[in-house]
Every structure is written in structure tokens, then in C-alpha cells.
Design a protein around this motif. Sequence first.
Motif, PDB file in Angstrom:
ATOM      1  N   LYS A 156       0.813  -1.224   0.000  1.00  0.00           N
ATOM      2  CA  LYS A 156       0.000   0.000   0.000  1.00  0.00           C
ATOM      3  C   LYS A 156       0.847   1.274   0.000  1.00  0.00           C
ATOM      4  N   VAL A 157       2.162   1.133   0.178  1.00  0.00           N
ATOM      5  CA  VAL A 157       3.001   2.288   0.484  1.00  0.00           C
ATOM      6  C   VAL A 157       3.585   2.928  -0.775  1.00  0.00           C
ATOM      7  N   TYR A 158       3.561   4.281  -0.785  1.00  0.00           N
ATOM      8  CA  TYR A 158       4.151   5.080  -1.873  1.00  0.00           C
ATOM      9  C   TYR A 158       5.056   6.137  -1.249  1.00  0.00           C
ATOM     10  N   LEU A 159       6.266   6.262  -1.770  1.00  0.00           N
ATOM     11  CA  LEU A 159       7.206   7.283  -1.292  1.00  0.00           C
ATOM     12  C   LEU A 159       6.936   8.575  -2.068  1.00  0.00           C
ATOM     13  N   THR A 160       6.308   9.527  -1.428  1.00  0.00           N
ATOM     14  CA  THR A 160       5.885  10.753  -2.112  1.00  0.00           C
ATOM     15  C   THR A 160       6.558  12.011  -1.586  1.00  0.00           C
ATOM     16  N   GLY A 161       6.980  12.000  -0.316  1.00  0.00           N
ATOM     17  CA  GLY A 161       7.364  13.233   0.335  1.00  0.00           C
ATOM     18  C   GLY A 161       6.158  13.879   0.999  1.00  0.00           C
ATOM     19  N   THR A 162       6.397  14.963   1.702  1.00  0.00           N
ATOM     20  CA  THR A 162       5.341  15.706   2.404  1.00  0.00           C
ATOM     21  C   THR A 162       4.899  16.894   1.564  1.00  0.00           C
ATOM     22  N   PRO A 163       3.603  17.045   1.305  1.00  0.00           N
ATOM     23  CA  PRO A 163       3.138  18.219   0.540  1.00  0.00           C
ATOM     24  C   PRO A 163       3.490  19.517   1.256  1.00  0.00           C
ATOM     25  N   ILE A 164       3.947  20.484   0.503  1.00  0.00           N
ATOM     26  CA  ILE A 164       4.209  21.807   1.064  1.00  0.00           C
ATOM     27  C   ILE A 164       3.421  22.842   0.284  1.00  0.00           C
ATOM     28  N   ARG A 165       3.048  23.897   0.992  1.00  0.00           N
ATOM     29  CA  ARG A 165       2.285  24.967   0.363  1.00  0.00           C
ATOM     30  C   ARG A 165       3.130  25.648  -0.718  1.00  0.00           C
ATOM     31  N   LYS A 166       2.549  25.835  -1.903  1.00  0.00           N
ATOM     32  CA  LYS A 166       3.293  26.423  -3.014  1.00  0.00           C
ATOM     33  C   LYS A 166       3.835  27.805  -2.660  1.00  0.00           C
ATOM     34  N   ARG A 167       3.090  28.495  -1.815  1.00  0.00           N
ATOM     35  CA  ARG A 167       3.517  29.833  -1.412  1.00  0.00           C
ATOM     36  C   ARG A 167       4.894  29.806  -0.741  1.00  0.00           C
ATOM     37  N   ILE A 168       5.210  28.703  -0.065  1.00  0.00           N
ATOM     38  CA  ILE A 168       6.510  28.587   0.604  1.00  0.00           C
ATOM     39  C   ILE A 168       7.655  28.743  -0.388  1.00  0.00           C
ATOM     40  N   LEU A 169       7.443  28.269  -1.608  1.00  0.00           N
ATOM     41  CA  LEU A 169       8.490  28.301  -2.631  1.00  0.00           C
ATOM     42  C   LEU A 169       8.555  29.634  -3.375  1.00  0.00           C
ATOM     43  N   GLU A 170       7.654  30.544  -3.047  1.00  0.00           N
ATOM     44  CA  GLU A 170       7.501  31.763  -3.834  1.00  0.00           C
ATOM     45  C   GLU A 170       7.688  33.032  -3.008  1.00  0.00           C
ATOM     46  N   GLY A 171       8.615  32.994  -2.056  1.00  0.00           N
ATOM     47  CA  GLY A 171       8.849  34.161  -1.215  1.00  0.00           C
ATOM     48  C   GLY A 171       9.304  35.370  -2.012  1.00  0.00           C
ATOM     49  N   ASP A 172       8.759  36.527  -1.695  1.00  0.00           N
ATOM     50  CA  ASP A 172       9.059  37.786  -2.374  1.00  0.00           C
ATOM     51  C   ASP A 172      10.208  38.477  -1.635  1.00  0.00           C
ATOM     52  N   ARG A 173      11.387  38.482  -2.231  1.00  0.00           N
ATOM     53  CA  ARG A 173      12.561  39.046  -1.551  1.00  0.00           C
ATOM     54  C   ARG A 173      12.449  40.545  -1.323  1.00  0.00           C
ATOM     55  N   GLU A 174      11.844  41.246  -2.255  1.00  0.00           N
ATOM     56  CA  GLU A 174      11.682  42.690  -2.058  1.00  0.00           C
ATOM     57  C   GLU A 174      10.733  42.984  -0.903  1.00  0.00           C
ATOM     58  N   LYS A 175       9.658  42.227  -0.831  1.00  0.00           N
ATOM     59  CA  LYS A 175       8.719  42.373   0.289  1.00  0.00           C
ATOM     60  C   LYS A 175       9.415  42.020   1.603  1.00  0.00           C
ATOM     61  N   ALA A 176      10.202  40.959   1.579  1.00  0.00           N
ATOM     62  CA  ALA A 176      10.917  40.533   2.782  1.00  0.00           C
ATOM     63  C   ALA A 176      11.899  41.601   3.254  1.00  0.00           C
ATOM     64  N   LYS A 177      12.569  42.219   2.309  1.00  0.00           N
ATOM     65  CA  LYS A 177      13.552  43.252   2.648  1.00  0.00           C
ATOM     66  C   LYS A 177      12.908  44.374   3.450  1.00  0.00           C
ATOM     67  N   GLU A 178      11.691  44.731   3.050  1.00  0.00           N
ATOM     68  CA  GLU A 178      10.965  45.791   3.753  1.00  0.00           C
ATOM     69  C   GLU A 178      10.377  45.282   5.068  1.00  0.00           C
ATOM     70  N   LEU A 179       9.779  44.089   5.038  1.00  0.00           N
ATOM     71  CA  LEU A 179       9.130  43.550   6.232  1.00  0.00           C
ATOM     72  C   LEU A 179      10.106  43.380   7.389  1.00  0.00           C
ATOM     73  N   PHE A 180      11.300  42.862   7.079  1.00  0.00           N
ATOM     74  CA  PHE A 180      12.245  42.490   8.130  1.00  0.00           C
ATOM     75  C   PHE A 180      13.450  43.426   8.210  1.00  0.00           C
ATOM     76  N   ASN A 181      13.383  44.544   7.481  1.00  0.00           N
ATOM     77  CA  ASN A 181      14.443  45.556   7.525  1.00  0.00           C
ATOM     78  C   ASN A 181      15.814  44.933   7.236  1.00  0.00           C
ATOM     79  N   LEU A 182      15.913  44.263   6.097  1.00  0.00           N
ATOM     80  CA  LEU A 182      17.113  43.517   5.758  1.00  0.00           C
ATOM     81  C   LEU A 182      18.047  44.333   4.873  1.00  0.00           C
ATOM     82  N   GLU A 183      19.328  43.996   4.936  1.00  0.00           N
ATOM     83  CA  GLU A 183      20.354  44.667   4.131  1.00  0.00           C
ATOM     84  C   GLU A 183      20.992  43.673   3.174  1.00  0.00           C
ATOM     85  N   GLU A 184      21.195  44.103   1.938  1.00  0.00           N
ATOM     86  CA  GLU A 184      21.942  43.297   0.976  1.00  0.00           C
ATOM     87  C   GLU A 184      23.371  43.125   1.468  1.00  0.00           C
TER      88      GLU A 184
END
Length: 366
Positions: A156-184
Amino acid sequence: MKVIIAGGGTGGHLFPGIALAESIIKRYQDARIVFVGTQKGLEAKVIPRIGYELRFISIKGFIGKALGDKAKSLWSLAKSMSESKKIIDSFSPDIVFGVGGYASLPLVLMASFKKVPSIILEQNTVPGLANKILGKVASAIAITYPETVEHFPREKVYLTGTPIRKRILEGDREKAKELFNLEEGRITVLVFGGSLGARRINKAMTDALSYLLPLKNSIQIIHQTGEADYNWVLAEYRNLSFKTTVIPFIYDMPEAYSWADLIICRAGASTVAEITALGKASILVPYPYAAYNHQEMNARRLLSRGACELILDREINGEILAKKINRILNNPEIRREMEMVSRAFGKSNAGEKIIEIAESLLRRKQ
């Protein structure tokens, strides 16, 4: 397609269910999805906010309970079986998914009795009690780690991995820079311990700062503390003038991930699935009271291939954590190797694989 996704209680069970729902909607835009959980589980707060239908059953936990509470749990199971029958009869699902946690038990059991195809998801190396039981009746079992196959009927077993939310893979770096006050140009360290925080991690990280002073001008830190520890953690960072964003809870985790060069966190199944899908280097501190010690097993599997560093909760302190951080951040080749191995572990298409298994079951039924 009409689908029931049952289970939850914690993010480790709920978020793979939400990720699976996203994959179903992407493939079947007219799909109707109902989540089933308990009023005390995380699903009661999260599912209404994202717009899926949610129904409740009365099931209570069994593991770790006193004898009297275990008797109440058995009574709640009987009541939940009746509630599950009503849900299945009224909704007539094509398929039922159990994503783990005790709330999945009565729904998948009842689906078996009603001859409705079912798939359970096991995100950890060692299955919990609910999935151990359901493995005997479920139509198929989707696992994350090859070692898990020995706990279930192999056919009955299938090796699939754990589903992850697609949004996790699509982080917006420009938004993050502002949200978390980050420096290049700075190396970014992301620290979190789950939605409530983790005091052991919080204390070790703040104690590590004095050992990390040579890195102060080259790193920046995003630290999720939980509400209880926010004020004193913030004060510790300010005392040593580290560039940091301290926050009780990170709502925009994809953005935080997008900048992270090193992640320090627990080793829950969903977290491990996310950081490996993103190919991130990590220092994992497993939660020591997880059922069947599954977090340590998750972490040791990554450690065995060089995808992470591991510190046991009982052993973590500022000096030990700082040594691990310094080793990774002062040796770019070590970090690159960890990232490469981590990415090899990651499976970003687990949801699609599980849907293909579901389609196969439905074809067989027809």
C-alpha cells in the motif's frame, strides 16, 4: 471531485493537508474540499481564514493521558465515529485523506467501512498511533522517508514526500527586505521554534551572541520568539547591537525563508519538508517531547547525509550553538554542501504525486 481532508491538531499535520488541498484545486478547479478536525485543534483557527469548509468531530487525544481521560477518549471515539458517518453520508466524498493526528482516525475508519477510497499521509519516520491503526484499513499510504515502509503493509506504500504549500516556494525578496528591515550583502540567519516559540532555542541563541561578536557586522538575524519571550529576547539583541528583527510570530514565512542562509529551528515534519524543498542549510533542535521522538528521528535522517547540524534540546547552550553557527557561516563550502544535500532531500511535487495515487484508486473503483 469531492474530497475530505481529516486530521490536524498541530501545524505538522494541518499544513500538509492545506498544501494537498492547494494541489487538488490546481488540478480540479471545481473540486469541493471539506476539512474535518476538532474545535481545539489549530485547524479551528486556520481553516476559516483561508476559506475552506470545516466540520468538527468530538474526538480527544489518547496518548499520554491519565486512565480516566483515556476512558473519555474512547467514548469520544465512539461518538466521533457516528459524527463521521453523518459527514460522509451527507457529503458523499469521492476520496478521504487522513493527514495525521487523532482527528483523522474516525473519518478514515468510517471511510473504510463505507467503501470510500482513502489515503493516509505519514510525514514522520515513525508513524503515530492513529496512522499505525489506519495503515491496516487505508487504501494507500503516502510516506516521506523510505524507512517508514517497515511500519505499514508494503503493497500500500508510496514514497511521495510531504506536501508543502506552493507559497513557501515563492517568497518575495523585495517584500521581505521591507518587512524584516534587511540589508543586501549580509548573511541572514532565521531562528524560530514553532508558533509558540521555543524557550530553549531563544535562550541558547541570545547566549550565543557574545560568541558571535566577530560576525556582528556581517550577519543579520530574523528571530521568531513566541509572545512569552519577545521582550527579553529583543532586549538581549539590543544590548549587543546586533542587526536583527525580533518578532513574536512570522506570518510571512515564505518571505523570511527567501533570505535565509542558515535556519535554526525544531525538526517537525512540515518544517523539515519546507527547508529541504528550499535547499536550506539548517541547525535542527528537535522538540524532545514529540510523540515517539519523531523529531529527533527526522533530524538524524538529514544529519546522516550532511544536510543539517543537530543539537539535542537537553544539550543546547549558547557556546555549543555558536560553534555550529561559526562553523557553517565561516566556511562557505560547508554551507553550499549542506544546501545541495538538503535540496536533494526535498520534494516540492509531493502533492501532485499523492493526487496521482488518488486518481488511480478512483479508476480502480470505477
